[in-house]
Design an enzyme around this catalytic site. Structure first.
Site, mmCIF file in Angstrom:
data_model
loop_
_atom_site.group_PDB
_atom_site.id
_atom_site.type_symbol
_atom_site.label_atom_id
_atom_site.label_comp_id
_atom_site.label_asym_id
_atom_site.label_seq_id
_atom_site.Cartn_x
_atom_site.Cartn_y
_atom_site.Cartn_z
ATOM 1 N N CYS A 2 0.866 -1.180 0.000
ATOM 2 C CA CYS A 2 0.000 0.000 0.000
ATOM 3 C C CYS A 2 0.895 1.220 0.000
ATOM 4 C CB CYS A 2 -0.918 0.002 1.221
ATOM 5 S SG CYS A 2 -1.969 1.478 1.326
ATOM 6 N N GLU A 103 -4.334 0.948 -5.309
ATOM 7 C CA GLU A 103 -3.422 -0.092 -5.800
ATOM 8 C C GLU A 103 -3.392 -0.017 -7.323
ATOM 9 O OE1 GLU A 103 -1.309 -1.712 -4.393
ATOM 10 O OE2 GLU A 103 -1.883 -2.141 -2.315
#
Length: 237
Positions: A2, A103
């Site tokens: 992340c 993402e």
């Protein structure tokens, strides 16, 4: 991994959700990036406090701050064993408020960003760790986000996802619970309210930080608004 997230929830709503005794002034952030300061919640003197820490962990024993950019994430599967994280996992856990994360999915020679969130843009917390590094002129406090395998619904985007804590009970367990109970939280988020959608490639440029980054694109739409991809940062530890 992340490497970008958002936190746009109103401060008063965050105070109530996380039962924080004192708040800091917060402005909406649509594109929080590594090495920036971000709000985290820690237990101190029996109460929860919100503080600003820098994203990118610097272990207390590190000779310098050079590893911070590579320790924005920690693998939950090995966090109790790896030297960079094990002491913080045992003693310095924190909640990192968020309402979505980004993402990048590989597509041919490029990548398409997606925003992953909970229905209604509901706020939640990432499971985090924090450290205080005191070998410089002034102490530096930093944090990292723990990751786990991606839930099957979003595994086609990326094979990892941050550990999401979504209820007050989970917040309490992560901050102050027993070891076995904490370990049980280190799993993919599997609730039905997880949603995801492609968003503008503008999110790849840290200088862009505006509400349009959160707007979903039509799945059939070709996102041609080119911008630099985020730097390759993360942690394999």
């Amino acid at each position: 991994m992340c490497g970008r997230y958002s936190i746009t929830t109103a401060p008063e709503a965050l105070r109530r959700l996380f039962a924080v005794s004192d708040m800091i002034n917060l402005e909406p952030r649509y594109n929080m990036a590594p090495m920036q300061t971000a709000p985290v919640i820690r237990t101190r003197d029996g109460e929860r406090h919100m503080d600003r820490l820098r994203w990118g962990l610097v272990p207390a024993w590190a000779p310098d701050e050079s590893r911070a950019a590579s320790l924005i994430n920690g693998r939950s599967e090995t966090v109790a064993e790896k030297p960079a994280f094990r002491d913080a996992y045992a003693k310095r856990r924190c909640l990192v408020p968020a309402d979505g994360f980004y993402e990048w999915q590989k597509r041919g020679s490029g990548k398409q960003p997606y925003r992953v969130s909970l229905e209604g843009n509901r706020p939640f917390a990432f499971a985090g760790l924090w450290e205080r590094w005191q070998k410089g002129v002034e102490p530096v406090e930093t944090f990292t986000l723990l990751t786990t395998e991606a839930d099957p619904r979003i595994a086609h985007i990326h094979h990892r996802m941050p550990v999401i804590l979504a209820s007050p009970d989970e917040f309490s367990v992560w901050l102050d619970g027993e070891s076995a109970a904490r370990s049980a939280l280190l799993r993919p988020y599997a609730e039905a309210d997880l949603i995801f959608a492609p968003v503008s490639k503008r999110v790849g440029n840290v200088r862009n930080d505006d509400p349009a980054l959160m707007e979903a694109l039509d799945e059939t739409e070709d996102a041609r608004d080119e911008a630099p991809l985020p730097p390759k940062q993360g942690s394999l530890f």
